[in-house]
Every structure is written in structure tokens, then in C-alpha cells.
Write a protein that holds these residues in place. Structure first.
Motif, short mmCIF file in Angstrom:
data_model
loop_
_atom_site.label_atom_id
_atom_site.label_comp_id
_atom_site.label_asym_id
_atom_site.label_seq_id
_atom_site.Cartn_x
_atom_site.Cartn_y
_atom_site.Cartn_z
N UNK A 1 3.41 11.74 -1.76
CA UNK A 1 3.56 10.39 -1.23
C UNK A 1 4.40 10.44 0.03
N UNK A 2 4.01 9.63 1.00
CA UNK A 2 4.73 9.58 2.27
C UNK A 2 4.95 8.12 2.66
N UNK A 3 5.82 7.92 3.61
CA UNK A 3 6.20 6.57 4.00
C UNK A 3 5.76 6.27 5.42
N UNK A 4 4.97 5.20 5.57
CA UNK A 4 4.52 4.78 6.90
C UNK A 4 5.70 4.43 7.79
N UNK A 5 6.74 3.86 7.18
CA UNK A 5 7.93 3.48 7.96
C UNK A 5 8.93 4.62 8.11
N UNK A 6 8.66 5.75 7.44
CA UNK A 6 9.58 6.88 7.51
C UNK A 6 10.82 6.70 6.65
N UNK A 7 10.76 5.81 5.66
CA UNK A 7 11.95 5.54 4.83
C UNK A 7 12.24 6.66 3.84
N UNK A 8 11.29 7.56 3.62
CA UNK A 8 11.54 8.76 2.83
C UNK A 8 10.63 9.87 3.34
N UNK A 9 11.04 11.11 3.11
CA UNK A 9 10.32 12.31 3.54
C UNK A 9 10.13 12.40 5.05
N UNK B 1 0.83 -1.17 0.00
CA UNK B 1 0.00 0.00 0.00
C UNK B 1 0.88 1.24 0.00
N UNK B 2 0.39 2.25 -0.69
CA UNK B 2 1.07 3.54 -0.73
C UNK B 2 0.25 4.54 0.08
N UNK B 3 0.93 5.50 0.67
CA UNK B 3 0.27 6.52 1.47
C UNK B 3 0.53 7.88 0.84
N UNK B 4 -0.51 8.71 0.84
CA UNK B 4 -0.40 10.06 0.30
C UNK B 4 -0.97 11.04 1.30
N UNK B 5 -0.28 12.17 1.46
CA UNK B 5 -0.74 13.24 2.36
C UNK B 5 -1.14 14.44 1.52
N UNK B 6 -2.28 15.01 1.87
CA UNK B 6 -2.73 16.23 1.21
C UNK B 6 -2.16 17.40 2.00
N UNK B 7 -1.53 18.32 1.27
CA UNK B 7 -0.86 19.47 1.89
C UNK B 7 -1.53 20.75 1.39
#
Length: 82
Positions: free
Chosen positions: A51-59, A1-7
Motif C-alpha cells: 500500500x502506498x499513499x498518494x499524498x505521501x503520508x506514509x512510505x 481510495x487506496x493505492x497499491x504498488x506492485x514491487x
């Protein structure tokens, strides 16, 4: 699954959603981000989605509603922008 944040225009996170890997052609970040953004636009979800990372592996860290996005560093932080 991919996660996306609206900014929003103040670089505050207003929404975080999950997108199925099939919707982003099973790709990996950063190649998957524009595919996911196009998918979200096709679904009628307006605004800037990153796109954001649930594990914090990027951004940086995984954002929640009210988190901040620092465009200069290209990271999410838990601190709100003043």
C-alpha cells in the motif's frame, strides 16, 4: 481510495493501482494493507503489492512505474535501484 504498488524482486515498481475503500473494509494503513493484499490475490493479481499513499503520508513519496522501494527504510523513492 487506496493505492497499491506492485514491487518486483529487484524492488522496482511495475504497476500502481487504485482499490476501492469498500474492498479494504474502509480501514486505514497499516491495518488495511493485508486486507488489500488479500483482495488483490483474490482478483488474481500475483506478486508483492504494497500500500502506498498518494499524498505521501506514509512510505515516502507516491511511486510510479520504475520507482524503487527501499525495504530497509520502508519507503518508495523516485530513484531506480542500480
Amino acid at each position: 481510495m487506496a493505492h497499491f504498488a506492485q514491487v518486483n524482486v529487484d524492488n522496482l515498481v511495475t504497476n500502481v493501482i487504485v482499490v476501492a475503500n469498500d474492498a479494504i473494509d474502509g480501514g486505514n494503513y497499516p491495518e488495511s494493507e493485508p486486507i488489500g493484499q488479500a483482495f488483490l490475490a483474490d482478483c488474481g493479481l500475483e506478486g508483492e503489492w504494497l500500500q502506498c499513499s498518494y499524498s505521501g503520508s506514509f512510505r515516502g513519496s507516491f511511486p510510479g512505474i520504475g520507482s524503487s522501494y527501499d525495504p530497509a527504510l520502508d519507503i518508495f523513492t523516485s530513484e531506480e535501484t542500480p
